[in-house]
Write a protein that holds these residues in place. Structure first.
Motif, PDB file in Angstrom:
ATOM      1  N   TYR A  25       0.827  -1.219   0.000  1.00  0.00           N
ATOM      2  CA  TYR A  25       0.000   0.000   0.000  1.00  0.00           C
ATOM      3  C   TYR A  25       0.854   1.258   0.000  1.00  0.00           C
ATOM      4  O   TYR A  25       0.445   2.291  -0.518  1.00  0.00           O
ATOM      5  N   GLN A  26       2.043   1.172   0.540  1.00  0.00           N
ATOM      6  CA  GLN A  26       2.879   2.358   0.648  1.00  0.00           C
ATOM      7  C   GLN A  26       3.535   2.787  -0.668  1.00  0.00           C
ATOM      8  O   GLN A  26       3.919   3.941  -0.805  1.00  0.00           O
ATOM      9  N   ILE A  27       3.685   1.852  -1.615  1.00  0.00           N
ATOM     10  CA  ILE A  27       4.407   2.215  -2.852  1.00  0.00           C
ATOM     11  C   ILE A  27       3.649   1.949  -4.157  1.00  0.00           C
ATOM     12  O   ILE A  27       3.991   2.518  -5.184  1.00  0.00           O
ATOM     13  N   PHE A 127       1.604 -10.021   4.297  1.00  0.00           N
ATOM     14  CA  PHE A 127       0.618  -9.067   4.824  1.00  0.00           C
ATOM     15  C   PHE A 127       1.326  -7.918   5.517  1.00  0.00           C
ATOM     16  O   PHE A 127       2.062  -8.124   6.466  1.00  0.00           O
ATOM     17  N   HIS A 128       1.104  -6.710   5.005  1.00  0.00           N
ATOM     18  CA  HIS A 128       1.683  -5.517   5.628  1.00  0.00           C
ATOM     19  C   HIS A 128       0.548  -4.514   5.867  1.00  0.00           C
ATOM     20  O   HIS A 128       0.506  -3.441   5.270  1.00  0.00           O
ATOM     21  N   TRP A 129      -0.416  -4.927   6.693  1.00  0.00           N
ATOM     22  CA  TRP A 129      -1.445  -4.041   7.272  1.00  0.00           C
ATOM     23  C   TRP A 129      -2.599  -3.670   6.352  1.00  0.00           C
ATOM     24  O   TRP A 129      -3.527  -2.991   6.777  1.00  0.00           O
ATOM     25  N   GLN A 176       2.967  -6.143  16.584  1.00  0.00           N
ATOM     26  CA  GLN A 176       3.027  -5.245  17.746  1.00  0.00           C
ATOM     27  C   GLN A 176       2.135  -4.022  17.547  1.00  0.00           C
ATOM     28  O   GLN A 176       1.698  -3.411  18.521  1.00  0.00           O
ATOM     29  N   TYR A 177       1.862  -3.656  16.283  1.00  0.00           N
ATOM     30  CA  TYR A 177       1.034  -2.469  16.030  1.00  0.00           C
ATOM     31  C   TYR A 177      -0.439  -2.795  15.850  1.00  0.00           C
ATOM     32  O   TYR A 177      -1.218  -1.961  15.383  1.00  0.00           O
ATOM     33  N   CYS A 178      -0.815  -4.007  16.225  1.00  0.00           N
ATOM     34  CA  CYS A 178      -2.210  -4.414  16.181  1.00  0.00           C
ATOM     35  C   CYS A 178      -3.117  -3.383  16.817  1.00  0.00           C
ATOM     36  O   CYS A 178      -2.903  -2.977  17.955  1.00  0.00           O
ATOM     37  N   GLY A 237      10.403  -3.566  17.315  1.00  0.00           N
ATOM     38  CA  GLY A 237      10.834  -3.296  18.682  1.00  0.00           C
ATOM     39  C   GLY A 237      12.033  -2.372  18.682  1.00  0.00           C
ATOM     40  O   GLY A 237      12.676  -2.167  17.655  1.00  0.00           O
ATOM     41  N   ASN A 238      12.285  -1.790  19.836  1.00  0.00           N
ATOM     42  CA  ASN A 238      13.426  -0.899  19.978  1.00  0.00           C
ATOM     43  C   ASN A 238      14.206  -1.280  21.225  1.00  0.00           C
ATOM     44  O   ASN A 238      13.655  -1.877  22.153  1.00  0.00           O
ATOM     45  N   TYR A 239      15.479  -0.929  21.225  1.00  0.00           N
ATOM     46  CA  TYR A 239      16.317  -1.230  22.385  1.00  0.00           C
ATOM     47  C   TYR A 239      15.877  -0.395  23.586  1.00  0.00           C
ATOM     48  O   TYR A 239      15.602   0.793  23.447  1.00  0.00           O
ATOM     49  N   ALA A 307      13.910  -2.587  13.616  1.00  0.00           N
ATOM     50  CA  ALA A 307      14.413  -1.832  14.773  1.00  0.00           C
ATOM     51  C   ALA A 307      14.958  -0.492  14.300  1.00  0.00           C
ATOM     52  O   ALA A 307      15.959  -0.437  13.593  1.00  0.00           O
ATOM     53  N   TYR A 308      14.304   0.572  14.694  1.00  0.00           N
ATOM     54  CA  TYR A 308      14.665   1.901  14.195  1.00  0.00           C
ATOM     55  C   TYR A 308      15.412   2.763  15.190  1.00  0.00           C
ATOM     56  O   TYR A 308      16.184   3.620  14.830  1.00  0.00           O
ATOM     57  N   THR A 309      15.093   2.577  16.509  1.00  0.00           N
ATOM     58  CA  THR A 309      15.623   3.525  17.471  1.00  0.00           C
ATOM     59  C   THR A 309      15.780   2.865  18.840  1.00  0.00           C
ATOM     60  O   THR A 309      15.790   1.636  18.936  1.00  0.00           O
ATOM     61  N   THR A 388      15.098  -6.639   9.638  1.00  0.00           N
ATOM     62  CA  THR A 388      14.286  -6.612   8.421  1.00  0.00           C
ATOM     63  C   THR A 388      13.821  -5.211   8.035  1.00  0.00           C
ATOM     64  O   THR A 388      13.296  -5.021   6.938  1.00  0.00           O
ATOM     65  N   GLU A 389      13.953  -4.246   8.937  1.00  0.00           N
ATOM     66  CA  GLU A 389      13.778  -2.833   8.585  1.00  0.00           C
ATOM     67  C   GLU A 389      14.632  -1.993   9.520  1.00  0.00           C
ATOM     68  O   GLU A 389      14.690  -2.248  10.717  1.00  0.00           O
ATOM     69  N   PHE A 390      15.283  -0.989   8.970  1.00  0.00           N
ATOM     70  CA  PHE A 390      15.843   0.116   9.737  1.00  0.00           C
ATOM     71  C   PHE A 390      15.966   1.271   8.764  1.00  0.00           C
ATOM     72  O   PHE A 390      16.091   1.074   7.556  1.00  0.00           O
ATOM     73  N   PHE A 446       4.157   6.334   1.066  1.00  0.00           N
ATOM     74  CA  PHE A 446       3.028   6.703   1.930  1.00  0.00           C
ATOM     75  C   PHE A 446       3.322   6.244   3.359  1.00  0.00           C
ATOM     76  O   PHE A 446       3.222   5.060   3.669  1.00  0.00           O
ATOM     77  N   GLU A 447       3.678   7.196   4.219  1.00  0.00           N
ATOM     78  CA  GLU A 447       4.072   6.844   5.582  1.00  0.00           C
ATOM     79  C   GLU A 447       2.844   6.855   6.507  1.00  0.00           C
ATOM     80  O   GLU A 447       2.770   7.608   7.477  1.00  0.00           O
ATOM     81  N   TRP A 448       1.866   6.012   6.189  1.00  0.00           N
ATOM     82  CA  TRP A 448       0.680   5.806   7.033  1.00  0.00           C
ATOM     83  C   TRP A 448       0.091   7.125   7.532  1.00  0.00           C
ATOM     84  O   TRP A 448      -0.170   8.006   6.716  1.00  0.00           O
ATOM     85  N   GLY A 449      -0.039   7.297   8.829  1.00  0.00           N
ATOM     86  CA  GLY A 449      -0.667   8.504   9.379  1.00  0.00           C
ATOM     87  C   GLY A 449       0.073   9.792   9.058  1.00  0.00           C
ATOM     88  O   GLY A 449      -0.486  10.881   9.184  1.00  0.00           O
TER      89      GLY A 449
HETATM   90  C1  PNW Z   1       7.433   0.328  10.248  1.00  0.00           C
HETATM   91  N1  PNW Z   1       8.176   2.890  16.153  1.00  0.00           N
HETATM   92  O1  PNW Z   1       6.558   0.808  11.225  1.00  0.00           O
HETATM   93  C2  PNW Z   1       6.563  -0.232   9.139  1.00  0.00           C
HETATM   94  O2  PNW Z   1       6.766  -1.607   8.906  1.00  0.00           O
HETATM   95  C3  PNW Z   1       6.638   0.531   7.862  1.00  0.00           C
HETATM   96  O3  PNW Z   1       5.480   0.286   7.099  1.00  0.00           O
HETATM   97  C4  PNW Z   1       6.852   2.005   8.126  1.00  0.00           C
HETATM   98  O4  PNW Z   1       6.774   2.776   6.962  1.00  0.00           O
HETATM   99  C5  PNW Z   1       8.209   2.142   8.779  1.00  0.00           C
HETATM  100  O5  PNW Z   1       8.338   1.328   9.925  1.00  0.00           O
HETATM  101  C6  PNW Z   1       8.571   3.566   9.173  1.00  0.00           C
HETATM  102  O6  PNW Z   1       7.669   4.069  10.127  1.00  0.00           O
HETATM  103  C7  PNW Z   1       7.035   1.324  12.430  1.00  0.00           C
HETATM  104  O7  PNW Z   1       7.449   3.746  16.701  1.00  0.00           O
HETATM  105  C8  PNW Z   1       6.314   2.334  13.018  1.00  0.00           C
HETATM  106  O8  PNW Z   1       9.215   2.461  16.707  1.00  0.00           O
HETATM  107  C9  PNW Z   1       6.681   2.852  14.249  1.00  0.00           C
HETATM  108  C10 PNW Z   1       7.806   2.358  14.894  1.00  0.00           C
HETATM  109  C11 PNW Z   1       8.546   1.350  14.299  1.00  0.00           C
HETATM  110  C12 PNW Z   1       8.155   0.827  13.064  1.00  0.00           C
END
Ligand code: PNW
Length: 494
Positions: A25-27, A127-129, A176-178, A237-239, A307-309, A388-390, A446-449
Motif C-alpha cells: 500500500y505504501q508504494i 501481509f503488511h497491514w 506489535q502495532y495491532c 521493537g526498539n532497544y 528496529a529503528y531507534t 528486516t527494517e531500519f 506513503f508513511e501511514w498517518g
Molecule cells: C514500520 N516505532 O513501522 C513499518 O513496517 C513501515 O510500514 C513504516 O513505513 C516504517 O516502519 C517507518 O515508520 C514502524 O514507533 C512504526 O518504533 C513505528 C515504529 C517502528 C516501526
C-alpha cells in the motif's frame, strides 16, 4: 581515530542477505486498478478526517504497480542482491476470500518473474497491514477468529504459486502495532482492527489471531507443503536502556520487553504468553488451547526484527500499583508498563528526525545492544536474526527549496552507516548470528498517518513527475557493503 576504525577491515559472510524494503500500500498506487479490492487503509485515508496528517492517500503515490520494471532495473544497476516487498491481499482476493482476481495475480507473476530474471532475491511479506475492507465489514477484521482461515487460504495460495522463487517468507508485518485504536473510525494508525470489543481487548485479540494465522501457515509450509525456503514474521521493537542501575528500572525494562517482544516471541519460543502479560491483562489476554500452543511453539525459522531507534525506560511511580491495577479501565501498553523517553541524548541516542517521524532518533549503538539482548537474553533459542527494517526519516516536503536539499540526506546517510557498522560489530565481536539487513525504504512513500510528509526513502520521489532520484544515503549503503564484503548481484554472475 574514528570510533569505527576497529571494524574497518571486518567482512560480512558472503551469504549475508541485504537490500531495500517496502510494502504494497505504501508504494504501489493503482489502488482502484485491475480488480484490486479496497483495504482498511483506503477507507482510513479517504474517509477518516485527520487520520492522515496531510490528507494524502496511496491511490497513486509512487505508482510502483506500473513502474516496477524501472524500479527493479535500478536495483539491478545498484547491485542490491535482495529486495523485500509485500504482496497486497486485496489485489488477490478483492473480498478477502472468495473469487480470485486474475489480473492482480498476473501482476505479481510479472513482478516476481522480473526479479528472478534480474537475479534479485525476493524476501516477501504476505501481509503488511492492508487488510481487505470486506473482512472488516463482514466480521471486524483481525478481532474475529474467522480471519485466521481467510488469511491462511490467501497465504497458502501465494506461497504455492511463488515458493520456487522466494527464499524467505514473512507471514505478517509487525503485529506489535495491532489495533492501536478503539473504534471503527479510529485516530490510530498502522495495523488497524475493528474494535469490537473495544479497547485493549481488541488489540490482544488481533495479536492472538495473528499468531494463530502465522503458525498455521508456517506449520503447513514445512510439514505438508515442504517449502524450500524459510518462514517467520517481522517483529517491531526498539532497544530499551534502563534509566538507572536500580532494580526497579531493570524490572521496568524487562516488563517493557515482555509487552513488546514477549507478546509474540513468548508463544513461538516457549508456547505461551509471558507471565507478566497474563498477570496484568487477566481476561483481556486470550488463551491458547494446548493444541494451539504446540502449533505456535517453534513456528519461526529465524527472528526478524524491525528496529529503528532506542529508548530509556524507567519504573512507573509507586511501582505501577495504580497504573497496573487489574480493575483499571485500560491496562495495556504503555500505561501499565513503563515510562519511556528517547531524550535527552545519551548512550548513543543521537540526533532526532526532527520534523520527520517524532518517535525516531538515530541510536546506532542501540542496535548492537538490542541484537545481543534479543539473541542472548530474551530469546536464546533463536538460531539467527535479520534486521528486516531500519531507516531514517526527513523533514516535510515544503522545507526543501530544491531537490538538491533532499538528495543530500547526510543525516540519513550517517544513520545508516552507524547502524551497519554496529550490525557488523554485533556479528564479528559479539558473535551474534545476524544473517541479513534491509533498509527501509526503496523510495519515499506513503508513511501511514504521516502521509507523504515523512520521507523514509533512499531514493527521492518527486510526487508530481514520479521521478526517482538516488539520495546520498543510497550510495552510502552501497559503498558500505562494497567495503565490508557484501555480495552484489554482479558478483554472483547474474
Ligand atoms: C514500520 N516505532 O513501522 C513499518 O513496517 C513501515 O510500514 C513504516 O513505513 C516504517 O516502519 C517507518 O515508520 C514502524 O514507533 C512504526 O518504533 C513505528 C515504529 C517502528 C516501526
Amino acid at each position: 581515530a574514528s570510533v569505527y576504525s576497529n571494524i574497518a577491515d571486518a567482512k560480512l559472510p558472503a551469504n549475508f542477505a541485504w537490500g531495500l524494503s517496502s510494502s504494497a500500500y505504501q508504494i504501489e498506487g493503482a489502488a482502484k486498478d485491475e480488480g484490486r479490492g479496497p483495504s482498511i487503509w483506503d477507507l482510513l485515508s479517504h474517509r477518516v478526517p485527520g487520520q492522515v496528517a496531510d490528507d494524502t492517500n496511496g491511490d497513486i503515490l509512487g505508482q510502483h504497480y506500473y513502474l516496477y520494471k524501472q524500479d527493479f532495473a535500478r536495483l539491478k544497476h545498484f547491485g542490491t542482491p535482495w529486495y523485500s516487498p509485500s504482496i497486497s491481499w486485496p489485489r488477490i482476493f478483492p473480498f478477502g476470500h472468495g473469487p480470485v482476481n486474475e489480473e492482480g495475480l498476473k501482476h505479481y507473476d510479472d513482478v516476481i518473474g522480473e526479479l528472478v530474471r534480474l537475479g534479485i532475491k525476493p524476501a516477501v511479506s504476505l501481509f503488511h497491514w492492508d487488510t481487505p475492507l470486506a473482512l472488516f465489514n463482514e466480521y471486524g477484521g483481525w478481532t474475529n477468529k474467522k480471519i485466521v482461515d481467510h488469511y491462511v487460504d490467501y497465504a497458502k495460495f501465494i506461497i504455492k504459486r511463488y515458493d520456487e522463487h522466494v527464499p524467505v517468507w514473512f507471514t505478517i508485518n509487525e503485529p506489535q502495532y495491532c489495533n492501536w485504536q478503539y473504534k471503527y473510525y479510529p485516530a490510530g494508525t498502522y495495523y488497524p482492527s475493528y474494535g469490537v470489543p473495544p479497547g485493549d481487548q481488541a488489540r490482544f485479540l488481533c495479536g492472538h489471531h495473528t499468531l494463530l494465522a502465522h503458525a498455521t501457515v508456517a506449520k503447513w509450509y514445512h510439514e505438508e507443503f515442504k517449502g524450500k525456503g524459510r518462514i517467520t514474521f517481522k517483529n517491531s521493537g526498539n532497544y530499551f536502556e534502563a534509566n538507572s542501575s536500580s532494580s526497579a528500572d531493570a524490572a521496568a525494562v524487562s516488563r517493557s520487553y515482555d509487552f513488546v517482544l514477549g507478546w509474540f516471541g513468548g508463544p513461538w519460543t516457549d508456547g505461551d504468553y509471558p507471565k507478566s502479560l497474563k498477570d496484568t491483562l487477566g481476561d483481556i489476554l486470550p488463551k491458547f488451547t494446548d493444541n494451539e500452543k504446540k502449533l505456535i511453539k517453534g513456528s519461526c525459522d529465524f527472528y526478524a526484527i524491525d528496529a529503528y531507534t532506542a529508548y530509556y525506560v524507567g519504573a512507573l511511580p509507586n511501582n505501577g500499583v495504580e497504573a497496573c491495577a487489574k480493575n483499571s479501565s485500560a491496562p495495556g501498553w504503555p500505561e501499565c508498563v513503563e515510562q519511556s523517553s528517547n531524550s535527552p541524548a545519551g548512550f548513543g541516542i543521537g540526533p532526532g528526525a526532527d520534523l520527520g517521524a517524532s518517535w525516531l532518533k538515530s541510536t546506532p549503538g542501540g542496535i548492537r545492544k538490542f541484537l545481543k539482548a534479543i539473541t542472548k537474553d530474551l530469546f536464546p533459542k533463536v538460531p539467527d536474526i535479520m534486521v528486516t527494517e531500519f531507516g531514517f526519516s526527513e523533514p516535510f516536503e515544503n522545507d526543501y527549496t530544491t531537490i538538491q536539499d533532499a538528495i543530500w540526506d547526510l543525516r540519513r546517510a550517517d544513520y545508516l552507516q552507524g547502524y551497519l557498522d554496529n550490525i557488523l560489530l554485533s556479528q564479528t565481536v559479539d558473535k551474534v548470528n545476524v544473517t541479513g539487513a534491509f533498509v527501509w525504504s526503496i523510495f519515499d512513500n506513503f508513511e501511514w498517518g504521516s502521509g507523504a510528509k515523512v520521507r523514509f526513502g533512499v531514493q527521492y520521489l518527486n510526487y508530481t513527475s514520479l521521478e526517482r532520484t538516488p539520495k546520498a544515503s543510497m550510495f552510502q549503503v552501497l559503498n558500505w557493503f562494497r567495503a565490508h564484503g557484501g555480495t552484489f548481484i554482479s558478483d554472483s554472475g547474474n
